[in-house]
Scaffold this motif. Structure first.
Motif, short mmCIF file in Angstrom:
data_model
loop_
_atom_site.label_atom_id
_atom_site.label_comp_id
_atom_site.label_asym_id
_atom_site.label_seq_id
_atom_site.Cartn_x
_atom_site.Cartn_y
_atom_site.Cartn_z
N THR A 19 -9.26 -3.52 -16.69
CA THR A 19 -9.85 -2.83 -15.54
C THR A 19 -8.80 -2.58 -14.46
OG1 THR A 19 -10.60 -4.87 -14.45
CG2 THR A 19 -12.15 -3.78 -15.96
N CYS A 20 -7.85 -3.49 -14.34
CA CYS A 20 -6.76 -3.32 -13.38
C CYS A 20 -5.86 -2.15 -13.80
CB CYS A 20 -5.92 -4.59 -13.27
SG CYS A 20 -6.88 -6.07 -12.90
N VAL A 21 -5.58 -2.08 -15.10
CA VAL A 21 -4.76 -1.00 -15.64
C VAL A 21 -5.48 0.33 -15.46
CG1 VAL A 21 -3.71 -0.04 -17.73
CG2 VAL A 21 -3.55 -2.49 -17.27
N ALA A 22 -6.76 0.38 -15.81
CA ALA A 22 -7.53 1.62 -15.71
C ALA A 22 -7.66 2.10 -14.27
CB ALA A 22 -8.93 1.42 -16.31
N ALA A 23 -7.75 1.17 -13.32
CA ALA A 23 -7.86 1.52 -11.91
C ALA A 23 -6.50 1.82 -11.28
CB ALA A 23 -8.55 0.40 -11.15
N ARG A 24 -5.45 1.64 -12.07
CA ARG A 24 -4.08 1.82 -11.56
C ARG A 24 -3.85 1.01 -10.29
NH1 ARG A 24 -2.25 7.99 -12.63
NH2 ARG A 24 -2.28 7.80 -14.88
N CYS A 25 -4.23 -0.24 -10.36
CA CYS A 25 -4.12 -1.14 -9.21
C CYS A 25 -2.67 -1.22 -8.74
CB CYS A 25 -4.63 -2.53 -9.58
SG CYS A 25 -4.55 -3.69 -8.20
N ALA A 26 -2.49 -1.08 -7.45
CA ALA A 26 -1.15 -1.12 -6.85
C ALA A 26 -0.52 -2.51 -6.95
CB ALA A 26 -1.23 -0.69 -5.39
N PHE A 27 -1.33 -3.53 -7.18
CA PHE A 27 -0.81 -4.90 -7.24
C PHE A 27 -0.46 -5.33 -8.67
CE2 PHE A 27 -3.53 -5.07 -3.39
CZ PHE A 27 -2.49 -5.15 -2.48
N LEU A 28 -0.68 -4.47 -9.64
CA LEU A 28 -0.32 -4.78 -11.02
C LEU A 28 1.17 -4.50 -11.19
CD1 LEU A 28 -1.80 -5.69 -13.61
CD2 LEU A 28 -1.95 -3.30 -14.24
N TYR A 29 1.90 -5.45 -11.71
CA TYR A 29 3.35 -5.25 -11.92
C TYR A 29 3.70 -5.50 -13.37
CZ TYR A 29 3.87 -10.33 -12.06
OH TYR A 29 3.78 -11.65 -12.41
N LEU B 3 0.40 -9.12 -8.46
CA LEU B 3 1.18 -9.54 -7.30
C LEU B 3 0.38 -10.42 -6.36
CD1 LEU B 3 3.13 -6.28 -6.35
CD2 LEU B 3 4.10 -8.43 -7.17
N GLN B 4 -0.92 -10.18 -6.26
CA GLN B 4 -1.78 -10.96 -5.37
C GLN B 4 -2.24 -12.27 -6.02
OE1 GLN B 4 -2.66 -10.27 -2.15
NE2 GLN B 4 -1.19 -8.60 -2.27
N LYS B 5 -1.86 -12.48 -7.27
CA LYS B 5 -2.22 -13.68 -8.04
C LYS B 5 -3.73 -13.88 -8.14
CE LYS B 5 1.92 -14.83 -9.05
NZ LYS B 5 2.40 -14.36 -10.32
N VAL B 6 -4.48 -12.75 -8.19
CA VAL B 6 -5.91 -12.84 -8.45
C VAL B 6 -6.09 -13.48 -9.82
CG1 VAL B 6 -8.03 -11.53 -8.83
CG2 VAL B 6 -6.53 -10.94 -6.93
N PHE B 7 -5.27 -13.06 -10.78
CA PHE B 7 -5.14 -13.83 -12.03
C PHE B 7 -3.68 -14.25 -12.10
CE2 PHE B 7 -4.57 -9.41 -13.39
CZ PHE B 7 -3.45 -9.46 -14.22
N ALA B 8 -3.46 -15.50 -12.44
CA ALA B 8 -2.12 -16.07 -12.35
C ALA B 8 -1.30 -15.94 -13.62
CB ALA B 8 -2.22 -17.55 -11.97
N THR B 9 -1.92 -15.57 -14.72
CA THR B 9 -1.20 -15.48 -15.98
C THR B 9 -0.36 -14.21 -16.04
OG1 THR B 9 -3.07 -14.39 -17.00
CG2 THR B 9 -2.95 -16.75 -17.26
N GLU C 42 -9.61 -15.89 -4.87
CA GLU C 42 -10.68 -14.96 -4.55
C GLU C 42 -10.29 -13.55 -4.97
OE1 GLU C 42 -9.02 -16.63 -2.18
OE2 GLU C 42 -10.39 -18.07 -1.30
N PRO C 43 -11.25 -12.80 -5.52
CA PRO C 43 -10.94 -11.42 -5.90
C PRO C 43 -10.86 -10.54 -4.66
CG PRO C 43 -13.26 -11.87 -6.28
CD PRO C 43 -12.63 -13.17 -5.86
N LEU C 44 -10.03 -9.51 -4.72
CA LEU C 44 -9.97 -8.52 -3.66
C LEU C 44 -11.13 -7.55 -3.84
CD1 LEU C 44 -6.14 -7.81 -3.84
CD2 LEU C 44 -7.32 -9.40 -2.33
N ARG C 45 -11.40 -6.76 -2.81
CA ARG C 45 -12.50 -5.79 -2.91
C ARG C 45 -12.32 -4.84 -4.08
NH1 ARG C 45 -12.73 -4.50 3.04
NH2 ARG C 45 -11.10 -3.07 2.45
N ARG C 46 -11.08 -4.53 -4.42
CA ARG C 46 -10.80 -3.57 -5.50
C ARG C 46 -10.94 -4.19 -6.88
NH1 ARG C 46 -5.13 -2.89 -3.42
NH2 ARG C 46 -5.97 -0.82 -3.23
N CYS C 47 -11.02 -5.50 -6.98
CA CYS C 47 -11.07 -6.19 -8.26
C CYS C 47 -12.46 -6.11 -8.89
CB CYS C 47 -10.69 -7.66 -8.10
SG CYS C 47 -9.03 -7.92 -7.46
N ALA C 48 -12.50 -5.66 -10.13
CA ALA C 48 -13.76 -5.56 -10.87
C ALA C 48 -13.99 -6.86 -11.63
CB ALA C 48 -13.72 -4.37 -11.81
N PHE C 49 -14.27 -7.92 -10.88
CA PHE C 49 -14.47 -9.22 -11.53
C PHE C 49 -15.89 -9.33 -12.08
CE2 PHE C 49 -16.31 -10.21 -7.43
CZ PHE C 49 -17.27 -11.16 -7.71
N MET C 50 -16.08 -10.29 -12.97
CA MET C 50 -17.39 -10.58 -13.55
C MET C 50 -17.61 -12.09 -13.45
SD MET C 50 -16.78 -8.37 -17.00
CE MET C 50 -15.08 -8.92 -17.07
#
Length: 135
Positions: free
Chosen positions: A28-38, A53-59, A84-92
């Motif tokens: 979902t991060c890739v599909a949303a082209r999240c700016a914090f994905l590196y 980058l925000q360490k929403v997921f640490a792996t 904590e997830p950011l507003r843009r994060c599609a967590f479940m």
């Protein structure tokens, strides 16, 4: 020690026997082209890894293995949140035990399914009655 407890509370709830975890599918991060994905290439192995980058997921995830898994019916799947997830994060929310197993498994923390008020870009919840004066 306090920091560890807060991180666990942001990612998991153990108030009842349902045992809930907040998770996110990196796809979902890739599909949303999240700016914090590196992504970076490891010079020793020559493999490419990606992370948040925000360490929403640490792996950090091996990109080749991620792409291979995404081509399958099940996809890569999800990883547990590290904060904590950011507003843009599609967590479940993943529940260890589904409903129907008795009163002990009835969720007692319905707000766990919402975006937390403690995230850096959170939408803060407030009570509309706070500004009303007694008549």
């Amino acid at each position: 020690m306090g920091r560890t407890i807060r991180r666990a509370e942001a990612a998991e709830c153990r108030r009842c026997s349902t045992y809930c975890d907040r998770v996110i599918a990196p796809a979902t991060c890739v599909a949303a082209r999240c700016a914090f994905l590196y992504a970076y290439e490891d010079p020793l192995s020559g493999r490419r890894f990606m992370g948040c980058l925000q360490k929403v997921f640490a792996t950090e995830i091996d990109v080749a293995l991620f792409e291979e898994a995404e081509r399958t019916r099940g996809g890569f799947g999800s990883v547990k949140l590290a904060r904590e997830p950011l507003r843009r994060c599609a967590f479940m929310v993943e529940q260890a035990v589904e409903r129907g197993f008795g009163e002990a498994y009835t969720c007692t923390n319905r707000r766990f399914f919402d975006y937390p008020d403690t995230a850096p870009d959170a939408l803060r919840a407030f009570d509309l009655r706070q500004g009303l004066s007694a008549a």
